[in-house]
Every structure is written in C-alpha cells, then in structure tokens.
Design an enzyme around this catalytic site. Sequence first.
Site, PDB file in Angstrom:
ATOM      1  N   ASN A 183      50.077  41.463  49.336  1.00  0.00           N
ATOM      2  CA  ASN A 183      49.551  42.157  48.155  1.00  0.00           C
ATOM      3  C   ASN A 183      49.905  43.632  48.260  1.00  0.00           C
ATOM      4  O   ASN A 183      50.107  44.159  49.350  1.00  0.00           O
ATOM      5  CB  ASN A 183      48.018  42.002  48.130  1.00  0.00           C
ATOM      6  CG  ASN A 183      47.373  42.675  46.932  1.00  0.00           C
ATOM      7  OD1 ASN A 183      47.849  42.562  45.804  1.00  0.00           O
ATOM      8  ND2 ASN A 183      46.292  43.413  47.163  1.00  0.00           N
ATOM      9  N   THR A 220      55.267  55.022  41.258  1.00  0.00           N
ATOM     10  CA  THR A 220      56.674  55.317  41.562  1.00  0.00           C
ATOM     11  C   THR A 220      56.983  54.981  43.023  1.00  0.00           C
ATOM     12  O   THR A 220      58.042  54.423  43.335  1.00  0.00           O
ATOM     13  CB  THR A 220      56.954  56.812  41.304  1.00  0.00           C
ATOM     14  OG1 THR A 220      56.557  57.107  39.981  1.00  0.00           O
ATOM     15  CG2 THR A 220      58.410  57.156  41.464  1.00  0.00           C
ATOM     16  N   ARG A 273      43.058  39.107  40.124  1.00  0.00           N
ATOM     17  CA  ARG A 273      42.047  38.075  40.329  1.00  0.00           C
ATOM     18  C   ARG A 273      41.642  38.068  41.800  1.00  0.00           C
ATOM     19  O   ARG A 273      42.501  38.248  42.676  1.00  0.00           O
ATOM     20  CB  ARG A 273      42.589  36.671  39.985  1.00  0.00           C
ATOM     21  CG  ARG A 273      43.058  36.494  38.566  1.00  0.00           C
ATOM     22  CD  ARG A 273      41.949  36.614  37.548  1.00  0.00           C
ATOM     23  NE  ARG A 273      40.842  35.723  37.792  1.00  0.00           N
ATOM     24  CZ  ARG A 273      39.659  35.845  37.174  1.00  0.00           C
ATOM     25  NH1 ARG A 273      39.442  36.827  36.315  1.00  0.00           N
ATOM     26  NH2 ARG A 273      38.696  34.997  37.435  1.00  0.00           N
ATOM     27  N   ILE A 274      40.362  37.855  42.034  1.00  0.00           N
ATOM     28  CA  ILE A 274      39.906  37.662  43.407  1.00  0.00           C
ATOM     29  C   ILE A 274      40.160  36.206  43.762  1.00  0.00           C
ATOM     30  O   ILE A 274      39.820  35.302  42.990  1.00  0.00           O
ATOM     31  CB  ILE A 274      38.411  38.021  43.538  1.00  0.00           C
ATOM     32  CG1 ILE A 274      38.234  39.519  43.324  1.00  0.00           C
ATOM     33  CG2 ILE A 274      37.866  37.578  44.891  1.00  0.00           C
ATOM     34  CD1 ILE A 274      36.791  39.981  43.306  1.00  0.00           C
ATOM     35  N   HIS A 283      48.223  47.302  47.079  1.00  0.00           N
ATOM     36  CA  HIS A 283      46.979  47.894  46.572  1.00  0.00           C
ATOM     37  C   HIS A 283      47.209  49.398  46.418  1.00  0.00           C
ATOM     38  O   HIS A 283      47.770  50.033  47.320  1.00  0.00           O
ATOM     39  CB  HIS A 283      45.834  47.614  47.543  1.00  0.00           C
ATOM     40  CG  HIS A 283      44.526  48.138  47.051  1.00  0.00           C
ATOM     41  ND1 HIS A 283      43.810  47.511  46.043  1.00  0.00           N
ATOM     42  CD2 HIS A 283      43.824  49.244  47.382  1.00  0.00           C
ATOM     43  CE1 HIS A 283      42.716  48.201  45.799  1.00  0.00           C
ATOM     44  NE2 HIS A 283      42.701  49.262  46.587  1.00  0.00           N
ATOM     45  N   ARG A 300      36.146  29.661  39.902  1.00  0.00           N
ATOM     46  CA  ARG A 300      37.246  30.246  40.673  1.00  0.00           C
ATOM     47  C   ARG A 300      37.994  29.161  41.442  1.00  0.00           C
ATOM     48  O   ARG A 300      39.219  29.194  41.552  1.00  0.00           O
ATOM     49  CB  ARG A 300      36.693  31.233  41.708  1.00  0.00           C
ATOM     50  CG  ARG A 300      36.668  32.645  41.238  1.00  0.00           C
ATOM     51  CD  ARG A 300      36.300  33.606  42.361  1.00  0.00           C
ATOM     52  NE  ARG A 300      35.627  34.757  41.782  1.00  0.00           N
ATOM     53  CZ  ARG A 300      36.223  35.709  41.068  1.00  0.00           C
ATOM     54  NH1 ARG A 300      37.515  35.675  40.858  1.00  0.00           N
ATOM     55  NH2 ARG A 300      35.545  36.707  40.564  1.00  0.00           N
ATOM     56  N   SER A 314      55.683  45.927  36.773  1.00  0.00           N
ATOM     57  CA  SER A 314      56.744  46.841  37.208  1.00  0.00           C
ATOM     58  C   SER A 314      57.071  46.658  38.695  1.00  0.00           C
ATOM     59  O   SER A 314      58.228  46.821  39.099  1.00  0.00           O
ATOM     60  CB  SER A 314      56.381  48.294  36.901  1.00  0.00           C
ATOM     61  OG  SER A 314      55.279  48.720  37.660  1.00  0.00           O
TER      62      SER A 314
HETATM   63  C1  GAR Z   1      49.875  48.541  40.678  1.00  0.00           C
HETATM   64  O1  GAR Z   1      49.507  49.898  40.779  1.00  0.00           O
HETATM   65  C2  GAR Z   1      49.225  47.749  41.799  1.00  0.00           C
HETATM   66  O2  GAR Z   1      49.158  48.441  43.007  1.00  0.00           O
HETATM   67  C3  GAR Z   1      47.846  47.533  41.232  1.00  0.00           C
HETATM   68  O3  GAR Z   1      48.043  47.246  39.870  1.00  0.00           O
HETATM   69  C4  GAR Z   1      49.236  47.913  39.433  1.00  0.00           C
HETATM   70  C5  GAR Z   1      50.137  46.868  38.805  1.00  0.00           C
HETATM   71  O4  GAR Z   1      51.234  47.446  38.179  1.00  0.00           O
HETATM   72  N1  GAR Z   1      47.185  46.459  41.905  1.00  0.00           N
HETATM   73  C6  GAR Z   1      45.871  46.394  42.094  1.00  0.00           C
HETATM   74  O5  GAR Z   1      45.106  47.228  41.658  1.00  0.00           O
HETATM   75  C7  GAR Z   1      45.414  45.177  42.858  1.00  0.00           C
HETATM   76  N2  GAR Z   1      44.039  45.326  43.229  1.00  0.00           N
HETATM   77  P1  GAR Z   1      52.478  46.543  37.757  1.00  0.00           P
HETATM   78  O6  GAR Z   1      51.913  45.326  37.008  1.00  0.00           O
HETATM   79  O7  GAR Z   1      53.275  47.422  36.844  1.00  0.00           O
HETATM   80  O8  GAR Z   1      53.203  46.142  39.009  1.00  0.00           O
END
Ligand code: GAR
Length: 197
Positions: free
Chosen positions: A112, A177, A96-97, A114, A70, A14
């Site tokens: 990124n 959101t 993935r790390i 988070h 990795r 998303s």
């Molecule tokens: C999002 O909330 C993003 O911040 C999180 O995964 C979700 C992905 O949603 N990312 C992490 O946790 C990275 N460590 P999406 O695939 O619908 O964008």
Amino acid sequence: MTKNIVILISGGGSNMAAIVNEANSGRWAERFGARVAAVISNKEEAEGLAFARERGIATEVVKHRDFASREAFDAALSEVIDRHQPALVVLAGFMRILTAGFVAHYAGRLINIHPSLLPAFPGLDTHQRAIDAGCKVAGATVHQVTADLDLGPILAQAAVPVMPGDTPQSLAARVLTQEHVLYPRAVEAFLATSVTA
Ligand code: GAR
C-alpha cells in the site's frame, strides 16, 4: 510464469498510472517477466479505470455497496483478484479497510501507499493533521499490508517540506508528485527480489 500485478484503486488512479507507465518504460516484462494484469476498483466512476482500459489492461469493478458486510465484499473482491493469479497486489488509493482474512490471504504480496511518513498519521486527513501538528516535513510511505491499518513493515519513504501557508490540498499535491516516483520504484524493487510466482 508471468508475475501478474493487480492494482486496486478507488479514484483518480494517478499512482496506478505511474506504475503502468514505469512498467512500460522500465521494460518490466523483459526484465522481471512482470505485467500489470488488471486494475480493479470498488467504484465504477473511478477515473483511473479509463486510463487502464485505454492501455488494454483488464478492468473490473466490485462495488462495496453491493455487499452487506466487509467479509462478503472482501470475499468477492478476492475472487476477482485471484482470477488474475497475482504475484503482487498493489493498493493505490484504494479507500477500503480490509479484513484480516483478506490480508492473510495475500500475506507477503500485498502493498500500500499512504500519504504520510508512517508511523505518523495513519488513517484519514493526514495532510491536515500534519499541518495542525506543525510538522516541517511530510511525505509518503510504501509498506507491506498487515492486519494493523497502515502499520505494516515499511518498504520505502519519500519526504517533502511543509511550506508556510500550505493547505491540505497544496501539501497533498506536493506529496503526490513524490508518490509517483516512489511507488513504481518500490514495486520494481519487489519484482527484483521476489521469487518467480
Ligand atoms: C494518494 O495520495 C494515496 O497515497 C492516498 O490516496 C491518494 C490516491 O491518489 N491513499 C490513501 O490515503 C490510503 N489510505 P491516486 O488515486 O491519484 O493514486
């Protein structure tokens, strides 16, 4: 030269969709010479791949399970990414790390998102941990990726309240959101300030 954006996803995508939509409605091609050139997933079942395909964006799958280490996965992933000559690589729910070598290869052009107010709660289960800690606010952070997991320089943040009775799911939805507003804006800011690729 076009500033190619390559987006990496593992699931719903998303945030990737929000960036693709903003690239169109915000006329990134005209304003910054930028376009989303490819969406790459480590999982072939990632729902976001269909969205990208429907919009005519190149999609690729590099399955981490096909690689013994990795390092081998990251090398294959870089090879696929580099075919698209990215000015910016955007991790959008890419779970993935990454190895230090991969991160160094994209230094200064790897970002990124988070789902926490970093430096609080790097890693997994951020929403549960924020609720358990009694946090009154939570949020999301866009940051440059460095070798330290989730701890690169912060580019943008958005905060949301934690409500009484929140579950990790309800809090995640409220944060997500805001991610959809925050991440496209942060990518746009990167494009506005970066030199031509
Ligand atoms: C999002 O909330 C993003 O911040 C999180 O995964 C979700 C992905 O949603 N990312 C992490 O946790 C990275 N460590 P999406 O695939 O619908 O964008």
